[in-house]
Design a protein around this motif. Structure first.
Motif, PDB file in Angstrom:
ATOM      1  N   VAL A  35     -11.311  -6.091  -6.826  1.00 10.55           N
ATOM      2  CA  VAL A  35     -12.440  -6.819  -6.139  1.00 10.55           C
ATOM      3  C   VAL A  35     -11.664  -8.230  -6.063  1.00 10.55           C
ATOM      4  O   VAL A  35     -10.859  -9.064  -6.840  1.00 10.55           O
ATOM      5  N   MET A  36     -12.021  -9.080  -4.815  1.00 10.49           N
ATOM      6  CA  MET A  36     -11.467 -10.292  -4.536  1.00 10.49           C
ATOM      7  C   MET A  36     -12.783 -11.350  -4.656  1.00 10.49           C
ATOM      8  O   MET A  36     -13.600 -10.751  -3.944  1.00 10.49           O
ATOM      9  N   VAL A  37     -12.591 -12.465  -5.248  1.00 15.17           N
ATOM     10  CA  VAL A  37     -13.614 -13.381  -5.187  1.00 15.17           C
ATOM     11  C   VAL A  37     -12.948 -14.673  -4.701  1.00 15.17           C
ATOM     12  O   VAL A  37     -12.224 -15.150  -5.083  1.00 15.17           O
ATOM     13  N   GLU A  38     -13.444 -14.989  -3.075  1.00 17.07           N
ATOM     14  CA  GLU A  38     -13.029 -16.051  -2.541  1.00 17.07           C
ATOM     15  C   GLU A  38     -14.068 -17.347  -2.699  1.00 17.07           C
ATOM     16  O   GLU A  38     -14.934 -17.131  -2.110  1.00 17.07           O
ATOM     17  N   VAL A  39     -13.619 -18.299  -3.388  1.00 18.05           N
ATOM     18  CA  VAL A  39     -14.371 -19.520  -3.356  1.00 18.05           C
ATOM     19  C   VAL A  39     -14.020 -20.117  -2.064  1.00 18.05           C
ATOM     20  O   VAL A  39     -12.880 -20.865  -2.132  1.00 18.05           O
ATOM     21  N   ARG A  40     -14.990 -20.723  -1.396  1.00 16.42           N
ATOM     22  CA  ARG A  40     -14.723 -21.540  -0.336  1.00 16.42           C
ATOM     23  C   ARG A  40     -16.288 -22.172   0.262  1.00 16.42           C
ATOM     24  O   ARG A  40     -16.985 -22.048  -0.038  1.00 16.42           O
ATOM     25  N   GLN A  41     -15.849 -23.294   1.009  1.00 15.25           N
ATOM     26  CA  GLN A  41     -17.064 -23.975   1.711  1.00 15.25           C
ATOM     27  C   GLN A  41     -17.769 -23.479   2.638  1.00 15.25           C
ATOM     28  O   GLN A  41     -16.813 -22.775   3.722  1.00 15.25           O
ATOM     29  N   VAL A  42     -18.899 -22.956   2.778  1.00 13.55           N
ATOM     30  CA  VAL A  42     -19.454 -22.369   3.636  1.00 13.55           C
ATOM     31  C   VAL A  42     -20.592 -23.308   4.419  1.00 13.55           C
ATOM     32  O   VAL A  42     -21.708 -23.587   3.507  1.00 13.55           O
ATOM     33  N   LEU A  43     -20.297 -23.797   5.557  1.00 16.20           N
ATOM     34  CA  LEU A  43     -20.877 -24.811   6.103  1.00 16.20           C
ATOM     35  C   LEU A  43     -22.403 -24.416   6.643  1.00 16.20           C
ATOM     36  O   LEU A  43     -22.287 -23.082   7.027  1.00 16.20           O
ATOM     37  N   ASN A  44     -23.454 -25.154   6.491  1.00 19.69           N
ATOM     38  CA  ASN A  44     -24.893 -24.785   6.992  1.00 19.69           C
ATOM     39  C   ASN A  44     -25.348 -23.553   6.519  1.00 19.69           C
ATOM     40  O   ASN A  44     -26.131 -22.898   7.169  1.00 19.69           O
ATOM     41  N   THR A 108      -9.166  -4.936 -12.306  1.00 21.27           N
ATOM     42  CA  THR A 108      -8.380  -6.135 -11.814  1.00 21.27           C
ATOM     43  C   THR A 108      -9.157  -6.887 -10.552  1.00 21.27           C
ATOM     44  O   THR A 108      -9.685  -6.382  -9.558  1.00 21.27           O
ATOM     45  N   VAL A 109      -9.562  -8.184 -11.048  1.00 23.52           N
ATOM     46  CA  VAL A 109     -10.066  -9.033 -10.264  1.00 23.52           C
ATOM     47  C   VAL A 109      -9.387 -10.179  -9.626  1.00 23.52           C
ATOM     48  O   VAL A 109      -8.444 -10.767 -10.335  1.00 23.52           O
ATOM     49  N   GLY A 110      -9.118 -10.592  -8.286  1.00 24.43           N
ATOM     50  CA  GLY A 110      -8.312 -11.646  -8.019  1.00 24.43           C
ATOM     51  C   GLY A 110      -9.498 -12.714  -7.404  1.00 24.43           C
ATOM     52  O   GLY A 110     -10.684 -12.556  -6.949  1.00 24.43           O
ATOM     53  N   VAL A 111      -9.133 -14.095  -7.845  1.00 25.96           N
ATOM     54  CA  VAL A 111      -9.871 -15.170  -7.480  1.00 25.96           C
ATOM     55  C   VAL A 111      -9.296 -16.162  -6.520  1.00 25.96           C
ATOM     56  O   VAL A 111      -8.005 -16.412  -6.936  1.00 25.96           O
ATOM     57  N   VAL A 112      -9.527 -16.184  -5.273  1.00 28.88           N
ATOM     58  CA  VAL A 112      -8.823 -17.088  -4.410  1.00 28.88           C
ATOM     59  C   VAL A 112      -9.845 -18.483  -4.275  1.00 28.88           C
ATOM     60  O   VAL A 112     -11.077 -18.434  -4.121  1.00 28.88           O
ATOM     61  N   ILE A 113      -8.905 -19.535  -4.729  1.00 26.65           N
ATOM     62  CA  ILE A 113      -9.604 -20.626  -4.404  1.00 26.65           C
ATOM     63  C   ILE A 113      -9.110 -21.415  -3.039  1.00 26.65           C
ATOM     64  O   ILE A 113      -7.991 -21.504  -2.726  1.00 26.65           O
ATOM     65  N   GLY A 114      -9.956 -21.242  -2.136  1.00 29.66           N
ATOM     66  CA  GLY A 114      -9.709 -21.534  -0.469  1.00 29.66           C
ATOM     67  C   GLY A 114      -9.486 -22.911  -0.650  1.00 29.66           C
ATOM     68  O   GLY A 114     -10.050 -23.789  -1.165  1.00 29.66           O
ATOM     69  N   GLU A 115      -8.826 -23.430   0.470  1.00 30.97           N
ATOM     70  CA  GLU A 115      -8.699 -24.744   0.711  1.00 30.97           C
ATOM     71  C   GLU A 115      -9.710 -25.702   1.194  1.00 30.97           C
ATOM     72  O   GLU A 115      -9.848 -26.706   0.769  1.00 30.97           O
ATOM     73  N   THR A 116     -10.852 -25.050   1.777  1.00 37.09           N
ATOM     74  CA  THR A 116     -11.969 -25.794   2.012  1.00 37.09           C
ATOM     75  C   THR A 116     -12.940 -25.758   0.854  1.00 37.09           C
ATOM     76  O   THR A 116     -13.916 -26.721   1.001  1.00 37.09           O
ATOM     77  N   GLY A 141     -11.689  -5.983 -20.663  1.00 34.77           N
ATOM     78  CA  GLY A 141     -10.621  -5.311 -20.337  1.00 34.77           C
ATOM     79  C   GLY A 141     -10.426  -5.972 -18.733  1.00 34.77           C
ATOM     80  O   GLY A 141     -11.092  -6.434 -18.325  1.00 34.77           O
ATOM     81  N   GLY A 142      -9.205  -5.388 -18.473  1.00 40.04           N
ATOM     82  CA  GLY A 142      -8.834  -5.813 -17.147  1.00 40.04           C
ATOM     83  C   GLY A 142      -7.990  -7.071 -16.999  1.00 40.04           C
ATOM     84  O   GLY A 142      -7.573  -7.560 -18.178  1.00 40.04           O
ATOM     85  N   SER A 143      -7.943  -7.406 -15.967  1.00 38.16           N
ATOM     86  CA  SER A 143      -7.173  -8.670 -15.769  1.00 38.16           C
ATOM     87  C   SER A 143      -7.855  -9.554 -14.632  1.00 38.16           C
ATOM     88  O   SER A 143      -8.648  -9.138 -13.821  1.00 38.16           O
ATOM     89  N   LEU A 144      -7.453 -10.954 -14.588  1.00 39.92           N
ATOM     90  CA  LEU A 144      -8.024 -11.720 -13.574  1.00 39.92           C
ATOM     91  C   LEU A 144      -6.736 -12.569 -13.160  1.00 39.92           C
ATOM     92  O   LEU A 144      -6.051 -13.224 -13.832  1.00 39.92           O
ATOM     93  N   ILE A 145      -6.851 -12.699 -11.788  1.00 44.32           N
ATOM     94  CA  ILE A 145      -5.591 -13.304 -11.151  1.00 44.32           C
ATOM     95  C   ILE A 145      -5.974 -14.334 -10.238  1.00 44.32           C
ATOM     96  O   ILE A 145      -6.750 -14.287  -9.508  1.00 44.32           O
ATOM     97  N   LEU A 146      -5.636 -15.663 -10.283  1.00 44.13           N
ATOM     98  CA  LEU A 146      -5.867 -16.691  -9.641  1.00 44.13           C
ATOM     99  C   LEU A 146      -4.936 -16.954  -8.677  1.00 44.13           C
ATOM    100  O   LEU A 146      -3.747 -16.916  -8.608  1.00 44.13           O
ATOM    101  N   PHE A 147      -5.538 -16.902  -7.326  1.00 43.45           N
ATOM    102  CA  PHE A 147      -4.647 -17.454  -5.942  1.00 43.45           C
ATOM    103  C   PHE A 147      -5.035 -18.677  -5.434  1.00 43.45           C
ATOM    104  O   PHE A 147      -6.328 -19.072  -5.908  1.00 43.45           O
ATOM    105  N   HIS A 148      -4.391 -19.246  -4.929  1.00 46.25           N
ATOM    106  CA  HIS A 148      -4.740 -20.479  -3.831  1.00 46.25           C
ATOM    107  C   HIS A 148      -4.399 -19.981  -2.435  1.00 46.25           C
ATOM    108  O   HIS A 148      -3.295 -19.340  -2.135  1.00 46.25           O
TER     109      HIS A 148
END
Length: 161
Positions: A35-44, A108-116, A141-148
């Motif tokens: 699973v990927m979790v992308e944190v980003r600004q969602v306008l409106n 395994t979970v990936g967390v993406v910090i979006g530039e926005t 258990g499992g792992s967490l990976i941080l992406f930008h």
């Protein structure tokens, strides 16, 4: 003397660049995430979207002391604009169960910090990471990976646990 200092600085920079994962390794790490979790600004909008195996988490939710209740709408990737019912998640357990609908054996979970994400008033990356680490450690258990991310591409990766 200046030339020698610049040469030393360039050499040190190259060493640090060589220590991080390559672009291919970053792509492999993201592809291996259940699973990927992308944190980003969602306008409106105030909801988060779950498309395929990716949760686009609204950075506005990460600004609050408690990210719950969290409003999430699951969308079909082929009809992303088609509105669907919104689920209300009230706890970490609700969130993990929601994500397990797509990946029952989520490890395994990936967390993406979006530039926005940084554009959201009050957003602090470190605080968001602490909240998400606390959440995903409950997977036992499992792992967490941080992406930008920048300009739509993953730029770096770091295994948090």
């Amino acid at each position: 003397m200046k030339k020698m200092a610049l040469a030393l600085l360039a050499a040190v920079s190259m060493v640090f660049m060589a220590c991080g994962p390559s672009k291919l390794e970053i792509q492999e790490m993201s592809a291996q995430s259940d699973v990927m979790v992308e944190v980003r600004q969602v306008l409106n909008d105030s909801i988060s979207l779950f498309v395929g195996n990716t949760l686009y988490l609204n950075a506005k939710q990460m600004v609050a002391d408690d990210m719950y209740p969290l409003l999430v709408s699951t969308r079909d990737p082929s009809e992303i604009e088609k509105p669907t019912a919104t689920d209300i998640l009230n706890s970490d357990e609700d969130m993990l169960n929601y994500l397990r609908k797509v990946s029952p054996q989520m490890t395994t979970v990936g967390v993406v910090i979006g530039e926005t994400a940084a554009n959201e008033i009050g957003f602090e990356e470190a605080d968001a990471i602490v909240k998400l680490v606390k959440l995903f450690k409950k997977m036992n258990g499992g792992s967490l990976i941080l992406f930008h991310e920048k300009a739509g591409e993953l730029t770096d990766a770091k295994k948090l646990y």
